[in-house]
Write a protein that holds these residues in place. Structure first.
Motif, PDB file in Angstrom:
ATOM      1  N   TYR A  36       0.811  -1.214   0.000  1.00  0.00           N
ATOM      2  CA  TYR A  36       0.000   0.000   0.000  1.00  0.00           C
ATOM      3  C   TYR A  36       0.851   1.274   0.000  1.00  0.00           C
ATOM      4  N   THR A  37       2.067   1.220   0.555  1.00  0.00           N
ATOM      5  CA  THR A  37       2.918   2.412   0.589  1.00  0.00           C
ATOM      6  C   THR A  37       3.354   2.830  -0.814  1.00  0.00           C
ATOM      7  N   VAL A  38       3.502   1.852  -1.689  1.00  0.00           N
ATOM      8  CA  VAL A  38       3.867   2.146  -3.084  1.00  0.00           C
ATOM      9  C   VAL A  38       2.706   2.845  -3.784  1.00  0.00           C
ATOM     10  N   VAL A  39       1.507   2.333  -3.582  1.00  0.00           N
ATOM     11  CA  VAL A  39       0.321   2.935  -4.205  1.00  0.00           C
ATOM     12  C   VAL A  39       0.111   4.350  -3.678  1.00  0.00           C
ATOM     13  N   LEU A  40       0.149   4.496  -2.357  1.00  0.00           N
ATOM     14  CA  LEU A  40      -0.073   5.811  -1.755  1.00  0.00           C
ATOM     15  C   LEU A  40       1.018   6.799  -2.180  1.00  0.00           C
ATOM     16  N   GLY A  41       2.260   6.354  -2.200  1.00  0.00           N
ATOM     17  CA  GLY A  41       3.345   7.215  -2.648  1.00  0.00           C
ATOM     18  C   GLY A  41       3.181   7.634  -4.096  1.00  0.00           C
ATOM     19  N   GLY A  42       2.788   6.693  -4.943  1.00  0.00           N
ATOM     20  CA  GLY A  42       2.567   7.014  -6.355  1.00  0.00           C
ATOM     21  C   GLY A  42       1.434   8.011  -6.549  1.00  0.00           C
ATOM     22  N   ALA A  50       2.127  11.760  -7.855  1.00  0.00           N
ATOM     23  CA  ALA A  50       1.469  12.179  -9.099  1.00  0.00           C
ATOM     24  C   ALA A  50       0.623  13.428  -8.878  1.00  0.00           C
ATOM     25  N   LEU A  51      -0.087  13.474  -7.755  1.00  0.00           N
ATOM     26  CA  LEU A  51      -0.913  14.645  -7.466  1.00  0.00           C
ATOM     27  C   LEU A  51      -0.045  15.885  -7.253  1.00  0.00           C
ATOM     28  N   VAL A  52       1.048  15.741  -6.530  1.00  0.00           N
ATOM     29  CA  VAL A  52       1.958  16.869  -6.305  1.00  0.00           C
ATOM     30  C   VAL A  52       2.541  17.348  -7.638  1.00  0.00           C
ATOM     31  N   ALA A  53       2.981  16.430  -8.480  1.00  0.00           N
ATOM     32  CA  ALA A  53       3.552  16.806  -9.777  1.00  0.00           C
ATOM     33  C   ALA A  53       2.515  17.494 -10.661  1.00  0.00           C
ATOM     34  N   LEU A  54       1.299  16.967 -10.657  1.00  0.00           N
ATOM     35  CA  LEU A  54       0.231  17.537 -11.477  1.00  0.00           C
ATOM     36  C   LEU A  54      -0.139  18.941 -10.999  1.00  0.00           C
ATOM     37  N   LEU A  55      -0.323  19.097  -9.698  1.00  0.00           N
ATOM     38  CA  LEU A  55      -0.680  20.420  -9.169  1.00  0.00           C
ATOM     39  C   LEU A  55       0.456  21.417  -9.351  1.00  0.00           C
ATOM     40  N   ASN A  56       1.697  20.969  -9.186  1.00  0.00           N
ATOM     41  CA  ASN A  56       2.838  21.848  -9.419  1.00  0.00           C
ATOM     42  C   ASN A  56       2.837  22.341 -10.867  1.00  0.00           C
ATOM     43  N   PHE A  57       2.626  21.430 -11.809  1.00  0.00           N
ATOM     44  CA  PHE A  57       2.596  21.822 -13.220  1.00  0.00           C
ATOM     45  C   PHE A  57       1.458  22.806 -13.486  1.00  0.00           C
ATOM     46  N   PHE A  58       0.281  22.510 -12.967  1.00  0.00           N
ATOM     47  CA  PHE A  58      -0.887  23.373 -13.198  1.00  0.00           C
ATOM     48  C   PHE A  58      -0.631  24.786 -12.675  1.00  0.00           C
ATOM     49  N   PHE A  59      -0.169  24.889 -11.429  1.00  0.00           N
ATOM     50  CA  PHE A  59       0.053  26.219 -10.862  1.00  0.00           C
ATOM     51  C   PHE A  59       1.216  26.941 -11.536  1.00  0.00           C
ATOM     52  N   MET A  60       2.204  26.212 -12.014  1.00  0.00           N
ATOM     53  CA  MET A  60       3.281  26.822 -12.779  1.00  0.00           C
ATOM     54  C   MET A  60       2.732  27.405 -14.085  1.00  0.00           C
ATOM     55  N   ALA A  61       1.931  26.615 -14.769  1.00  0.00           N
ATOM     56  CA  ALA A  61       1.363  27.072 -16.045  1.00  0.00           C
ATOM     57  C   ALA A  61       0.458  28.289 -15.846  1.00  0.00           C
ATOM     58  N   VAL A  62      -0.336  28.265 -14.794  1.00  0.00           N
ATOM     59  CA  VAL A  62      -1.216  29.400 -14.512  1.00  0.00           C
ATOM     60  C   VAL A  62      -0.390  30.652 -14.213  1.00  0.00           C
ATOM     61  N   ASN A  66       5.991   5.071   0.105  1.00  0.00           N
ATOM     62  CA  ASN A  66       7.293   4.624  -0.362  1.00  0.00           C
ATOM     63  C   ASN A  66       8.014   5.825  -0.984  1.00  0.00           C
ATOM     64  N   VAL A  67       9.242   6.061  -0.583  1.00  0.00           N
ATOM     65  CA  VAL A  67       9.989   7.242  -1.022  1.00  0.00           C
ATOM     66  C   VAL A  67      10.230   7.224  -2.528  1.00  0.00           C
ATOM     67  N   ILE A  68      10.557   6.077  -3.069  1.00  0.00           N
ATOM     68  CA  ILE A  68      10.814   5.990  -4.513  1.00  0.00           C
ATOM     69  C   ILE A  68       9.539   6.279  -5.297  1.00  0.00           C
ATOM     70  N   SER A  69       8.428   5.716  -4.836  1.00  0.00           N
ATOM     71  CA  SER A  69       7.176   5.955  -5.565  1.00  0.00           C
ATOM     72  C   SER A  69       6.676   7.382  -5.380  1.00  0.00           C
ATOM     73  N   LEU A  70       7.141   8.078  -4.352  1.00  0.00           N
ATOM     74  CA  LEU A  70       6.841   9.512  -4.215  1.00  0.00           C
ATOM     75  C   LEU A  70       7.624  10.327  -5.248  1.00  0.00           C
ATOM     76  N   ALA A  71       8.865   9.926  -5.494  1.00  0.00           N
ATOM     77  CA  ALA A  71       9.761  10.711  -6.343  1.00  0.00           C
ATOM     78  C   ALA A  71       9.570  10.463  -7.838  1.00  0.00           C
ATOM     79  N   VAL A  72       9.272   9.243  -8.216  1.00  0.00           N
ATOM     80  CA  VAL A  72       9.190   8.901  -9.645  1.00  0.00           C
ATOM     81  C   VAL A  72       8.194   9.780 -10.406  1.00  0.00           C
ATOM     82  N   PRO A  73       6.982  10.035  -9.888  1.00  0.00           N
ATOM     83  CA  PRO A  73       6.057  10.888 -10.653  1.00  0.00           C
ATOM     84  C   PRO A  73       6.585  12.282 -10.941  1.00  0.00           C
TER      85      PRO A  73
END
Length: 131
Positions: free
Chosen positions: A37-43, A47-59, A105-112
């Motif tokens: 479950y830590t891999v799923v939650l980290g992913g 992914a949400l952090v990367a997506l929101l970062n991109f959105f707010f950067m673009a805005v 999971n730290v790796i699954s947090l970073a990969v996205p």
């Protein structure tokens, strides 16, 4: 194309890239027998952090561009700088808190976070040239 539509379209592309990339990552973790479950939650969080970062950067870049058109270049630069600082601090805080919680999971947090640029490159490669 309207800047709002462009930002939303690019954000949708990033969301699709995140879904595909995180899915592949989860498959790799499963193949390596490291899936839990830590891999799923980290992913999901990554992914949400990367997506929101991109959105707010673009805005923020769109708003800065609008200010530049209105001859307020200093205001646009300040907006981009403050947006960058705030986004970086928030991303760092969320990722560190999730990593320290033991539920991600730290790796699954970073990969996205690494999937945004390849997604944009692939999307640009397949983009139809407009006349």
């Amino acid at each position: 194309m309207d800047s709002r539509k462009f930002v939303l379209r690019q954000t949708l592309l990033i969301a699709i890239g995140q879904a595909v990339g995180v899915g592949v990552m989860l498959g790799i973790f499963a193949l390596l027998d490291r899936f839990d479950y830590t891999v799923v939650l980290g992913g999901l969080v990554g992914a949400l952090v990367a997506l929101l970062n991109f959105f707010f950067m673009a805005v923020s870049l769109t708003l800065a561009s609008d200010r530049a058109v209105q001859q307020d270049v200093k205001g646009g630069k300040g907006l981009v700088r403050s947006s960058y600082a705030i986004r970086t601090i928030v991303m760092f805080a969320v990722l560190i808190l999730c990593a320290k919680s033991g539920h991600c999971n730290v790796i699954s947090l970073a990969v996205p976070l690494l999937l945004v640029q390849p997604t944009l490159l692939i999307a640009e490669f397949f983009r139809k040239k407009e006349a």
